[in-house]
Design a protein around this motif. Structure first.
Motif, short mmCIF file in Angstrom:
data_model
loop_
_atom_site.label_atom_id
_atom_site.label_comp_id
_atom_site.label_asym_id
_atom_site.label_seq_id
_atom_site.Cartn_x
_atom_site.Cartn_y
_atom_site.Cartn_z
N MET A 1 -10.90 -10.46 -1.85
CA MET A 1 -9.83 -9.83 -2.58
C MET A 1 -9.15 -8.84 -1.65
O MET A 1 -9.81 -8.01 -1.02
CB MET A 1 -10.38 -9.13 -3.82
CG MET A 1 -9.31 -8.59 -4.71
SD MET A 1 -9.86 -7.93 -6.29
CE MET A 1 -10.35 -9.39 -7.14
N LYS A 2 -7.82 -8.93 -1.61
CA LYS A 2 -7.05 -8.07 -0.72
C LYS A 2 -6.53 -6.81 -1.40
O LYS A 2 -6.24 -5.82 -0.73
CB LYS A 2 -5.89 -8.85 -0.11
CG LYS A 2 -6.33 -10.00 0.78
CD LYS A 2 -5.13 -10.73 1.33
CE LYS A 2 -5.57 -11.88 2.21
NZ LYS A 2 -4.42 -12.62 2.73
N SER A 3 -6.36 -6.86 -2.74
CA SER A 3 -5.90 -5.68 -3.46
C SER A 3 -6.27 -5.80 -4.94
O SER A 3 -6.55 -6.89 -5.43
CB SER A 3 -4.38 -5.49 -3.32
OG SER A 3 -3.69 -6.49 -4.03
N ILE A 4 -6.27 -4.65 -5.61
CA ILE A 4 -6.54 -4.59 -7.06
C ILE A 4 -5.70 -3.46 -7.65
O ILE A 4 -5.49 -2.43 -7.00
CB ILE A 4 -8.05 -4.37 -7.37
CG1 ILE A 4 -8.33 -4.36 -8.87
CG2 ILE A 4 -8.57 -3.09 -6.77
CD1 ILE A 4 -8.54 -5.68 -9.48
N GLY A 5 -5.23 -3.68 -8.85
CA GLY A 5 -4.50 -2.66 -9.58
C GLY A 5 -4.62 -2.96 -11.06
O GLY A 5 -5.01 -4.06 -11.45
N PHE A 6 -4.31 -1.99 -11.90
CA PHE A 6 -4.38 -2.24 -13.34
C PHE A 6 -3.54 -1.25 -14.12
O PHE A 6 -3.12 -0.22 -13.61
CB PHE A 6 -5.81 -2.27 -13.89
CG PHE A 6 -6.79 -1.42 -13.17
CD1 PHE A 6 -7.68 -1.97 -12.28
CD2 PHE A 6 -6.82 -0.05 -13.35
CE1 PHE A 6 -8.60 -1.19 -11.61
CE2 PHE A 6 -7.74 0.74 -12.70
CZ PHE A 6 -8.63 0.15 -11.82
N LYS A 7 -3.32 -1.63 -15.38
CA LYS A 7 -2.56 -0.80 -16.31
C LYS A 7 -3.39 -0.67 -17.58
O LYS A 7 -3.93 -1.66 -18.08
CB LYS A 7 -1.22 -1.47 -16.61
CG LYS A 7 -0.34 -0.73 -17.55
CD LYS A 7 0.97 -1.50 -17.74
CE LYS A 7 1.81 -0.82 -18.78
NZ LYS A 7 3.02 -1.57 -19.08
#
Length: 156
Positions: free
Chosen positions: A1-7
């Motif tokens: 996994m190269k990136s992670i984000g969330f809302k």
């Protein structure tokens, strides 16, 4: 996994994608969100890993599990515990970049009781290499496919 984000996940109303490398070290004070990032990553990977299509589940809407066998170390257990207290919408969005694919998963729960899963609203998948984009609209049982070259195609 190269990136992670969330809302709307845990303490974050919005956490822009953060880049990840081979080894990542998170440093911060108590309640800064270090564990939240790891828990979001584990839940999303567990969900994606367990999506299999077969003749028996072809038309079943996928469920995002908080209490599944792979997620027991995450210790969130229910959608209510995962949802940010300050969320304006009762949905959580995870986004990630895996290999050359951008992935976005939106989940929600309309049941009044606390359950160990959430319904999937949509899944977006984009192949960065080819520009091919898929939108799996689970709520409306539609799939939208588009690319930078071709016209948009809708299937039901």
């Amino acid at each position: 996994m190269k990136s992670i984000g969330f809302k709307n996940f845990r303490r974050f109303q919005e956490m822009n994608s953060i880049s990840l490398g081979g080894i990542n070290i998170f440093v911060g004070g108590n309640n800064a969100g270090k564990s939240t990032v790891v828990k979001g990553l584990l839940l999303l990977l567990d969900f994606l890993k367990n999506q299999k299509v077969s003749s028996t589940n072809l038309f079943e809407a996928p469920k995002f599990l908080f209490d599944g066998p792979e997620a027991h170390d995450v210790n969130i257990d229910t959608f209510g515990r995962a949802l940010c207290r300050n969320a304006k919408e009762k949905e959580i969005v995870f986004d990630a970049f895996i290999e050359e694919f951008a992935v976005e998963v939106c989940i929600y729960n309309n049941t009044p009781e606390e359950v160990g899963y959430a319904d999937v609203k949509y899944i977006k998948l984009e192949d960065q290499k080819t520009g091919l984009k898929f939108l799996f609209d689970v709520v409306n049982a539609k799939t939208l496919v588009s690319s930078s070259i071709e016209q948009r195609v809708e299937t039901t």
